[in-house]
Write a protein that holds these residues in place. Structure first.
Motif, PDB file in Angstrom:
ATOM      1  N   VAL A 180     -51.197 -11.486  20.448  1.00  0.00           N
ATOM      2  CA  VAL A 180     -49.936 -11.999  19.909  1.00  0.00           C
ATOM      3  C   VAL A 180     -48.921 -12.210  21.033  1.00  0.00           C
ATOM      4  O   VAL A 180     -48.481 -11.239  21.664  1.00  0.00           O
ATOM      5  CB  VAL A 180     -49.353 -11.038  18.858  1.00  0.00           C
ATOM      6  N   PRO A 181     -48.532 -13.452  21.309  1.00  0.00           N
ATOM      7  CA  PRO A 181     -47.489 -13.714  22.301  1.00  0.00           C
ATOM      8  C   PRO A 181     -46.139 -13.202  21.795  1.00  0.00           C
ATOM      9  O   PRO A 181     -45.752 -13.494  20.658  1.00  0.00           O
ATOM     10  CB  PRO A 181     -47.481 -15.242  22.425  1.00  0.00           C
ATOM     11  N   VAL A 182     -45.437 -12.447  22.616  1.00  0.00           N
ATOM     12  CA  VAL A 182     -44.152 -11.881  22.205  1.00  0.00           C
ATOM     13  C   VAL A 182     -43.025 -12.265  23.167  1.00  0.00           C
ATOM     14  O   VAL A 182     -41.936 -12.627  22.745  1.00  0.00           O
ATOM     15  CB  VAL A 182     -44.248 -10.345  22.088  1.00  0.00           C
ATOM     16  N   TYR A 183     -43.298 -12.195  24.465  1.00  0.00           N
ATOM     17  CA  TYR A 183     -42.269 -12.466  25.471  1.00  0.00           C
ATOM     18  C   TYR A 183     -42.620 -13.709  26.290  1.00  0.00           C
ATOM     19  O   TYR A 183     -43.783 -14.058  26.451  1.00  0.00           O
ATOM     20  CB  TYR A 183     -42.119 -11.274  26.422  1.00  0.00           C
ATOM     21  N   SER A 184     -41.573 -14.325  26.806  1.00  0.00           N
ATOM     22  CA  SER A 184     -41.758 -15.480  27.687  1.00  0.00           C
ATOM     23  C   SER A 184     -40.793 -15.368  28.862  1.00  0.00           C
ATOM     24  O   SER A 184     -39.580 -15.281  28.671  1.00  0.00           O
ATOM     25  CB  SER A 184     -41.509 -16.784  26.921  1.00  0.00           C
ATOM     26  N   THR A 207     -39.944 -40.303  39.740  1.00  0.00           N
ATOM     27  CA  THR A 207     -39.044 -40.259  38.589  1.00  0.00           C
ATOM     28  C   THR A 207     -38.648 -38.807  38.296  1.00  0.00           C
ATOM     29  O   THR A 207     -39.488 -37.921  38.351  1.00  0.00           O
ATOM     30  CB  THR A 207     -39.727 -40.863  37.346  1.00  0.00           C
ATOM     31  N   PRO A 208     -37.382 -38.533  37.980  1.00  0.00           N
ATOM     32  CA  PRO A 208     -36.982 -37.158  37.668  1.00  0.00           C
ATOM     33  C   PRO A 208     -37.687 -36.647  36.400  1.00  0.00           C
ATOM     34  O   PRO A 208     -37.754 -37.354  35.391  1.00  0.00           O
ATOM     35  CB  PRO A 208     -35.468 -37.268  37.432  1.00  0.00           C
ATOM     36  N   VAL A 209     -38.225 -35.444  36.466  1.00  0.00           N
ATOM     37  CA  VAL A 209     -38.821 -34.793  35.299  1.00  0.00           C
ATOM     38  C   VAL A 209     -38.346 -33.342  35.273  1.00  0.00           C
ATOM     39  O   VAL A 209     -37.931 -32.786  36.287  1.00  0.00           O
ATOM     40  CB  VAL A 209     -40.366 -34.825  35.318  1.00  0.00           C
ATOM     41  N   LEU A 210     -38.421 -32.753  34.095  1.00  0.00           N
ATOM     42  CA  LEU A 210     -38.069 -31.349  33.941  1.00  0.00           C
ATOM     43  C   LEU A 210     -39.350 -30.533  33.992  1.00  0.00           C
ATOM     44  O   LEU A 210     -40.284 -30.776  33.233  1.00  0.00           O
ATOM     45  CB  LEU A 210     -37.371 -31.124  32.597  1.00  0.00           C
ATOM     46  N   GLU A 211     -39.398 -29.582  34.912  1.00  0.00           N
ATOM     47  CA  GLU A 211     -40.569 -28.714  35.039  1.00  0.00           C
ATOM     48  C   GLU A 211     -40.211 -27.330  34.509  1.00  0.00           C
ATOM     49  O   GLU A 211     -39.203 -26.746  34.893  1.00  0.00           O
ATOM     50  CB  GLU A 211     -41.000 -28.598  36.501  1.00  0.00           C
ATOM     51  N   ARG A 212     -41.052 -26.825  33.618  1.00  0.00           N
ATOM     52  CA  ARG A 212     -40.829 -25.520  32.989  1.00  0.00           C
ATOM     53  C   ARG A 212     -42.058 -24.649  33.236  1.00  0.00           C
ATOM     54  O   ARG A 212     -43.141 -24.950  32.762  1.00  0.00           O
ATOM     55  CB  ARG A 212     -40.583 -25.712  31.493  1.00  0.00           C
ATOM     56  N   ARG A 213     -41.894 -23.602  33.995  1.00  0.00           N
ATOM     57  CA  ARG A 213     -42.993 -22.673  34.278  1.00  0.00           C
ATOM     58  C   ARG A 213     -42.725 -21.377  33.524  1.00  0.00           C
ATOM     59  O   ARG A 213     -41.610 -20.851  33.586  1.00  0.00           O
ATOM     60  CB  ARG A 213     -43.094 -22.391  35.780  1.00  0.00           C
ATOM     61  N   ARG A 214     -43.747 -20.867  32.852  1.00  0.00           N
ATOM     62  CA  ARG A 214     -43.527 -19.629  32.125  1.00  0.00           C
ATOM     63  C   ARG A 214     -44.778 -18.762  32.091  1.00  0.00           C
ATOM     64  O   ARG A 214     -45.896 -19.266  32.112  1.00  0.00           O
ATOM     65  CB  ARG A 214     -43.038 -19.892  30.701  1.00  0.00           C
ATOM     66  N   VAL A 215     -44.529 -17.465  32.053  1.00  0.00           N
ATOM     67  CA  VAL A 215     -45.592 -16.491  31.851  1.00  0.00           C
ATOM     68  C   VAL A 215     -45.374 -15.899  30.466  1.00  0.00           C
ATOM     69  O   VAL A 215     -44.298 -15.376  30.167  1.00  0.00           O
ATOM     70  CB  VAL A 215     -45.556 -15.379  32.913  1.00  0.00           C
ATOM     71  N   VAL A 216     -46.382 -16.019  29.611  1.00  0.00           N
ATOM     72  CA  VAL A 216     -46.309 -15.501  28.247  1.00  0.00           C
ATOM     73  C   VAL A 216     -46.944 -14.116  28.218  1.00  0.00           C
ATOM     74  O   VAL A 216     -48.040 -13.917  28.752  1.00  0.00           O
ATOM     75  CB  VAL A 216     -47.023 -16.450  27.264  1.00  0.00           C
ATOM     76  N   LEU A 217     -46.248 -13.161  27.597  1.00  0.00           N
ATOM     77  CA  LEU A 217     -46.676 -11.770  27.594  1.00  0.00           C
ATOM     78  C   LEU A 217     -46.894 -11.261  26.173  1.00  0.00           C
ATOM     79  O   LEU A 217     -46.289 -11.767  25.216  1.00  0.00           O
ATOM     80  CB  LEU A 217     -45.619 -10.896  28.272  1.00  0.00           C
ATOM     81  N   ASP A 218     -47.739 -10.245  26.032  1.00  0.00           N
ATOM     82  CA  ASP A 218     -47.933  -9.626  24.728  1.00  0.00           C
ATOM     83  C   ASP A 218     -46.888  -8.531  24.511  1.00  0.00           C
ATOM     84  O   ASP A 218     -45.971  -8.358  25.330  1.00  0.00           O
ATOM     85  CB  ASP A 218     -49.364  -9.091  24.577  1.00  0.00           C
TER      86      ASP A 218
END
Length: 245
Positions: A180-184, A207-218
């Motif tokens: 179950v993913p809980v935190y980001s 071209t400008p783009v939005l980059e979103r990096r995330r680690v998903v935690l339980d």
């Protein structure tokens, strides 16, 4: 106007919520299309038997989400091409778009196994070179790509790459792997599209783009997924509400 369903005044659902739900559905079903002028507030409120203030609550929520745009002397326009999403809360992309009444589809997805790079290994807290499942998806509301996702999953989950990835990703993890993913934990920045990103999103290199990096935690704050998203800047706007202490 006569094709717009009436509201249920005997329902326990607040009238402003019923109005918003109806309007979102009408946009989703293309009754109102991009660039269309919404009916006058007075006419729509009269048809539904509600006050203009009640109607404005519904419209205001959709303006905040980027589905509608208010213009002086023109009225309210349908604005489906740019999506506003809230960083104050975290949902899966699929559920967030469903809540906004925005029908997204997967244009392309590929899944396989790769050797974890230094960045992937650091994010998932594993040894570099460990074999991990990688999922790449390109998604949109229409034919042109709007967002591209690249996800790497921790080996302990048990994914093989043969699962049905057409279903919402986090439902798959929860229902089939009891994960179950809980935190980001997220980092967001503007970048110039590399040749790879430009090819995926069908835009010009640079071209400008939005980059979103995330680690998903339980729930125990153990890493589940390392995810990189690239959003077309002409399609998405991010907002966040911060309270002063």
């Amino acid at each position: 106007m006569n094709k717009i369903p009436l509201l249920d005044h005997e329902s326990k659902i607040p009238l402003h919520q019923q109005a918003e739900d109806q309007l979102r559905r009408l946009i989703k079903e293309n009754y109102f299309k991009e660039g269309d002028l919404f009916p006058k507030e007075m006419d729509l409120a009269k048809r539904w038997g509600i006050s203009r203030n009640t109607l404005r609550m519904a419209i205001g929520s959709m303006v905040k989400d980027g589905l509608l745009e208010r213009k002086k002397r023109s009225g309210t326009l349908v604005k489906k091409n740019k999506i506003k999403t809230d960083l104050s809360n975290w949902y899966s992309f699929t559920h967030e778009m469903e809540d906004k009444g925005i029908p997204f589809k997967t244009l392309q997805h590929e899944v396989g196994t790769v050797k974890a790079s230094q960045e992937v290994a650091r994010s998932l807290q594993i040894t570099p070179g460990t074999t991990v499942v990688c999922l790449e998806r390109i998604r949109s509301t229409g034919r042109k790509p709007m967002v591209c996702f690249e996800s790497f999953f921790h080996p302990r989950i048990g994914l093989t790459g043969k699962e049905n990835y057409e279903q919402p990703l986090y439902e798959l993890l929860d229902n089939e792997f009891n994960t179950v993913p809980v935190y980001s934990q997220e980092e967001i920045r503007a970048i110039a599209a590399s040749e790879k990103i430009a090819g995926l999103l069908k835009i010009a290199k640079g071209t400008p783009v939005l980059e979103r990096r995330r680690v998903v935690l339980d729930a125990g704050k153990k890493p589940i997924e390392f995810n990189i998203c690239w959003y077309r800047s002409d399609c998405f706007t991010y907002s966040i509400e911060i309270k002063r202490p």
